[in-house]
Design a protein around this motif. Sequence first.
Motif, PDB file in Angstrom:
ATOM      1  N   ILE A 368     -78.087  73.153   2.525  1.00 17.04           N
ATOM      2  CA  ILE A 368     -79.079  72.089   2.394  1.00 17.04           C
ATOM      3  C   ILE A 368     -79.702  71.833   3.759  1.00 17.04           C
ATOM      4  CG2 ILE A 368     -77.926  70.982   0.442  1.00 17.04           C
ATOM      5  CD1 ILE A 368     -76.771  68.946   2.379  1.00 17.04           C
ATOM      6  N   LYS A 369     -80.885  71.295   3.750  1.00 10.54           N
ATOM      7  CA  LYS A 369     -81.601  70.979   4.976  1.00 10.54           C
ATOM      8  C   LYS A 369     -81.881  69.493   5.008  1.00 10.54           C
ATOM      9  CE  LYS A 369     -85.555  72.290   7.814  1.00 10.54           C
ATOM     10  NZ  LYS A 369     -86.789  73.120   7.909  1.00 10.54           N
ATOM     11  N   ILE A 370     -81.541  68.861   6.112  1.00 14.44           N
ATOM     12  CA  ILE A 370     -81.703  67.416   6.260  1.00 14.44           C
ATOM     13  C   ILE A 370     -83.064  67.144   6.898  1.00 14.44           C
ATOM     14  CG2 ILE A 370     -80.756  65.337   7.312  1.00 14.44           C
ATOM     15  CD1 ILE A 370     -78.033  66.683   7.251  1.00 14.44           C
ATOM     16  N   LYS A 371     -83.800  66.203   6.330  1.00 12.34           N
ATOM     17  CA  LYS A 371     -85.122  65.876   6.835  1.00 12.34           C
ATOM     18  C   LYS A 371     -85.030  65.195   8.204  1.00 12.34           C
ATOM     19  CE  LYS A 371     -87.038  65.249   2.194  1.00 12.34           C
ATOM     20  NZ  LYS A 371     -87.715  64.302   1.264  1.00 12.34           N
ATOM     21  N   ASP A 372     -85.908  65.626   9.098  1.00 11.83           N
ATOM     22  CA  ASP A 372     -85.927  65.024  10.434  1.00 11.83           C
ATOM     23  C   ASP A 372     -86.399  63.576  10.384  1.00 11.83           C
ATOM     24  OD1 ASP A 372     -85.098  67.445  11.412  1.00 11.83           O
ATOM     25  OD2 ASP A 372     -87.127  68.141  11.900  1.00 11.83           O
ATOM     26  N   SER A 373     -87.224  63.238   9.410  1.00  9.80           N
ATOM     27  CA  SER A 373     -87.748  61.870   9.322  1.00  9.80           C
ATOM     28  C   SER A 373     -86.665  60.861   8.960  1.00  9.80           C
ATOM     29  CB  SER A 373     -88.878  61.814   8.289  1.00  9.80           C
ATOM     30  OG  SER A 373     -88.402  62.227   7.009  1.00  9.80           O
ATOM     31  N   ARG A 374     -85.590  61.311   8.359  1.00 12.79           N
ATOM     32  CA  ARG A 374     -84.506  60.407   7.952  1.00 12.79           C
ATOM     33  C   ARG A 374     -83.324  60.464   8.912  1.00 12.79           C
ATOM     34  NH1 ARG A 374     -83.230  60.529   1.655  1.00 12.79           N
ATOM     35  NH2 ARG A 374     -82.274  58.583   2.354  1.00 12.79           N
TER      36      ARG A 374
END
Length: 721
Positions: A368-374
């Motif tokens: 999975i890839k975690i959003k940088d905005s969060r």
Amino acid sequence: MISQSSILGLKAAGFNQMTDIQSKSLPFSLKGRDVLGAARTGSGKTLAFLIPVLEILYRRKWSKADGLGALIISPTRELALQIFDVLRKIGPHHLFSAGLVIGGKNVKEEKERISRMNILVATPGRLLQHLDQAVNFDTSNLQLLILDEADRLLDMGFSKTVNAILQHLPKSRQTLLFSATQTQSVNDLARLSLQTPEYVGVQEEDSSVATPKNLEHHYTVCELNEKLDLLFSFIRTHLFVKTLVFLSSCKQVRFVYETFRKLQPGVPLLHIHGKQKQPTRMEVYARFLSSPASVCFATDVAARGLDFKQVDWVLQVDAPEDAETYIHRVGRTARYTNKGQGLLFLLPSEEDGMVKALKEKQVVTQKIKIKDSRTLSVQNQLQKFCFEDPEVKYLGQKAFVSYLKSIYLQKDKSIFKLEEMPLAKFAESLGLPGAPKIKFINKEIAQRKKNANRELKSSTSKSATEQSSESSGSDDEDQPVRTKYDKMFERKNQLILTDHYTKLVDHEEDGLNFGGPGGDDDDDFVTVKRVNHALDDHVPLPVIQDQDLSKRKLKMGQSKKAMLKYHGNPTKVVFDEDGLGHSIYEFGKVADGAEAELKMKEAGKKFAEAERERLKQIDVEDREVEKEKRREKKRKRKAREREEMGLEASAGPGDADDDGYVSPEFDLPTSDEEDMEKEAAPKRWGPVPVKRSRLEETAGKFGRSLEDDEALALRLLRGES
């Protein structure tokens, strides 16, 4: 069939249906057979051996007077406490006495109670201590021995302790051994402790999956300096779940716990590791069990056997050492019929190797890839904490070193690559002003450079020898032997002493010239040929060619016996103020000795005179001090008399003291003054003269006696003239 007492206890504890490992192992264990059971985490192994313990002792009508009947050995204190809690829940309808013996508690109290226990749950270290020291602890009548998490027992270094415990136990017993994985060490332990065992759960129906079906596996790839940001962001977005976070070392757990507690993420934070004291670990364990939503930072001490209720997420911030450790860590969630999720943080250098190792164990993970905005950054806050609090900075430094040391000690170097770690960025992410110095990394780098240089030198020397042998075709025996002195003078990496050595040594014989420009060394101050000073021409040794000596001959020439025999006693030359050299033990002239003696006598006289004057001055000062002490003593005595008598009078001239008071005793001398007068008076032979009073001396001066004065006084009183 099991007894009604056990059925009531199981129903009260909420256990209504058997698991696979229980249904397969109970028929054999209830018949008294030895069992070797293996099942994945969360499969109900605890009840698989607790039910036989209660049933066998119940069927044999065991009582308190019969002593110890069942012994359960657990690798960790938390797991032993968990087993003991389950035993209390399912066994209240039985009349057996049960005890818990783990480290961190009072040994004397345990020694007093241990002899009265029918069922004992213990850790290996404390159990062996009681077996060796407790006099009333008798295990000769033991019926059952249970080894829980046997693979963990051996991994933690308890193999010698377990073998020593087995020596104290009777051989005519039933043994149940349960393990999550079957290793060679577990098989060896089974051969030592089990007799014709029944293998249960080794080949399961769903053997293709090593973890429960209701467990979801995820992993994400991030840089080393981004791990804490991702961890804090995950906690802030999952405030109403129970999360277990695994880190690689105790110091990392402490640092993350202390800093995140200052950041106040909005959820209760706990931490558990092996360096904590036992009461603290038990308190944290109980709080995490009873808490509906919390985050617990832990090391691998919580990765085996512990049954945490309702754990929703298991985060592995630091990669496990192997796939089996991953399985045990993630097995803290999705227990029994519950659901759970796991998230693994991997570095870019760890991704390929770890994913491959998990696939070999039938563990399929989803990336999975975690959003940088969060994602929230905590680097500035950590820097502030380290600047304001030296203890936080110290914990950060220790966490930095302990993490790199854990990577350095990992066996699988294809996954854990220390040389690819961004040390400076990792130190900044912890809030440190710079990367601390790490000794083992510096040693590793130096060792690699040294090995590389050695390999390069060996390869070049081999190629050179091969070329020379091909060109000359001569044997190595014809070449002269090179000594350590030859090697020393041929070194070119001594930057400080190279010029000095090249000037002292004449290299014309070797075809080298390090003199002045143009190869002319006439301008050199000193030019010395390379010779062997250890031996002289008259040394009775074989003829030496080209001054090339073996080490044995050099040692013979430099021995003390050879030096004394051929060179005589050693001498030393010293230089005086005029620059003249003479032997250190040389005798001076007679005239010089007499003059020195006179000077010494005069100096002695001057010193004695100075000491005499100094002592006189000290004597005068001491006398003044003594007089002042006597005066002060006299003043104090007069003041005391004045207070006692309550009299006030004015003194006549010559008789008054400093304060104007005349003593009624006519100012008699003090005892100290009388002693001084006695000492000052010359000693005479004969009678001592009688000392007259002051009135008698006065009367004698005016030609009257004392009787005449008395008669005159009576007449005056009568009024007569």
